[in-house]
Design an enzyme around this catalytic site. Structure first.
Site, short mmCIF file in Angstrom:
data_model
loop_
_atom_site.label_atom_id
_atom_site.label_comp_id
_atom_site.label_asym_id
_atom_site.label_seq_id
_atom_site.Cartn_x
_atom_site.Cartn_y
_atom_site.Cartn_z
N TYR A 1 0.77 -1.24 0.00
CA TYR A 1 0.00 0.00 0.00
C TYR A 1 0.81 1.29 0.00
O TYR A 1 0.25 2.37 -0.15
CB TYR A 1 -0.98 -0.02 1.18
CG TYR A 1 -2.04 -1.07 1.00
CD1 TYR A 1 -3.12 -0.85 0.15
CD2 TYR A 1 -1.94 -2.31 1.63
CE1 TYR A 1 -4.09 -1.82 -0.05
CE2 TYR A 1 -2.90 -3.29 1.43
CZ TYR A 1 -3.97 -3.04 0.59
OH TYR A 1 -4.92 -4.01 0.39
N PHE B 1 -10.33 -4.35 11.58
CA PHE B 1 -11.60 -4.07 10.91
C PHE B 1 -11.55 -4.57 9.47
O PHE B 1 -10.52 -4.90 8.96
CB PHE B 1 -11.91 -2.57 10.94
CG PHE B 1 -10.83 -1.68 10.40
CD1 PHE B 1 -10.77 -1.38 9.05
CD2 PHE B 1 -9.87 -1.14 11.25
CE1 PHE B 1 -9.76 -0.55 8.55
CE2 PHE B 1 -8.87 -0.30 10.76
CZ PHE B 1 -8.82 -0.02 9.41
#
Length: 411
Positions: free
Chosen positions: A123, A411
């Site tokens: 990322y 999450f």
């Protein structure tokens, strides 16, 4: 290949989620977990790539509010469920989804995007910087002693049902979240994730257990955990597997750890995902027998540089011009004049005609944003370039914070 990238439709959730599960190894989620993730899915914030009738790519973004230095809860896209089918790799599909997603986040008016990375190398090229770390402990509780602060004996620790205790635990969590950058302010229904308790989650351990720490009838802390029994010829050597722990004062915090260290028939304690400034390390008699390990946790991406830098507080006054490189989100590129005092006020405006004091990419800005990564360290690695002498020290001091940032749950 011709593919279509579109917002997830409710009727498409099953094949979309199946694509995600396959990309992460193919193990199926427990029915209870699957039902909760389906309920938490915000369909208009999720996208899927379709090759005909087959889903070949997924990406989502929860609508979070993230605590930043100073205590503000800033709207943030909690990026999740990113995957590309193994049959469709090396075709630019991930880049296509990241491009669409960041454009969407900007249109939603959210200055931050955050994620946890299954593979850290992925990322950075999209502007995400590693901003928080997490510590894992494997404590030899048979040999490590605790030095307890005054007042510990005044705290009552009692067992309770984890589900019934959720309101009390959430109140403690909410009060702690304001103090710790990197902590999501939990949205409705997210508290249910803290008590998911399937056979897969247990992995041979007990059902989830919960204790509350109380003084004068007030709940001041909680811990959830499992116990994994084990025996050898010398006797019991079970393990306490901590899931979560939070406390509002030192005595309640110490009382919870004392309870966990003293659970019958156990001689070790495992705790993952703890803050790197965990106070427990100042209570134990032998830090080496806690076998601490640290790794990356939350990655931060500034979607709107000006709004993001104005949203947080600064520890010391700062007046600096940052020249930001951001090829993936070019609206951020250029020079930004950041002025802030130590009382919470900050202004960050474009300054194309001013000479820069520091040069850096948006990735480094994201890494330093929550106060856990210093500009001094980044400059020493060549990731930040000082133009005006003294600017690195000034900005490092301003961006630092009095507690380490921490992401308490995934999450």
């Amino acid at each position: 290949m011709t593919s279509e990238l579109r917002v997830l439709r409710p009727a498409e959730w099953d094949p979309w989620f199946a694509c995600l599960e396959r990309a992460f190894g193919g193990a199926l989620s427990a029915p209870e977990s699957r039902a909760l993730w389906r309920e938490l899915t915000e369909h208009d914030r999720n996208i899927g790539l379709w090759d005909g009738e087959a889903c070949v790519g997924t990406a989502g973004a929860y609508s979070f509010r993230l605590t930043v230095p100073g205590g503000a809860a800033v709207p943030a896209a909690g990026v999740t469920a990113v995957s590309v089918a193994g049959t469709h790799r090396r075709r630019g599909l991930l880049r296509t989804m990241m491009r669409r997603q960041l454009d969407d986040v900007r249109s939603w008016g959210e200055p931050l995007a955050v994620l946890t990375a299954s593979e850290p190398a992925i990322y950075g090229r999209f502007g995400y910087g590693s901003a928080t770390r997490a510590m894992s402990l494997d404590v030899d509780t048979a040999r490590v002693q605790l030095e307890l602060p005054p007042g510990t004996d005044e705290v009552r620790v009692r067992y309770t049902d984890p589900v019934a205790a959720l309101p009390a635990c959430e109140e403690v969590y909410g009060r702690l979240a304001v103090e710790r950058p990197g902590t999501p302010v939990r949205q409705p229904k997210w508290e249910q994730a803290a008590v998911i308790d399937t056979e897969k989650d247990r992995a041979g351990a007990s059902p989830l257990q919960c204790v509350l720490a109380e003084r004068d009838g007030e709940v001041l802390g909680y811990a959830t955990f499992r116990v994994r029994p084990d025996w050898d010829r010398a006797g019991p050597k079970g393990t306490v597997a901590l899931r979560d722990l939070g406390a509002l004062d030192a005595a309640s915090y110490a009382a919870l750890w004392r309870f966990l260290f003293g659970i019958d028939l156990t001689s070790s304690l495992e705790a993952g995902g703890r803050p790197v400034d965990e106070p427990l390390m100042h209570l134990v008699s032998d830090v080496r027998r806690c076998r601490a390990r640290v790794q990356d946790s939350l990655y931060v991406r500034l979607v709107e540089v000006g709004a993001a830098l104005e949203a947080r507080a600064y520890r010391t006054p700062v007046d600096v011009v940052l020249e930001v490189e951001d090829a993936f989100c070019p609206w951020n590129a250029g020079r930004w004049h950041l002025v802030a005092d130590a009382k919470g006020g900050a202004s960050c405006r474009r300054a194309p005609d001013r000479a820069p004091d520091l040069e850096l990419s948006v990735r480094e800005l994201g890494a330093a944003y929550l106060g856990g990564v210093s500009f001094t360290s980044l400059a020493a690695a060549g990731r930040v370039r000082e133009v005006r002498p003294g600017a690195v020290a000034e900005v490092s001091s301003a961006f630092s914070w009095h507690v380490e940032p921490w992401l308490p749950h995934s999450f």
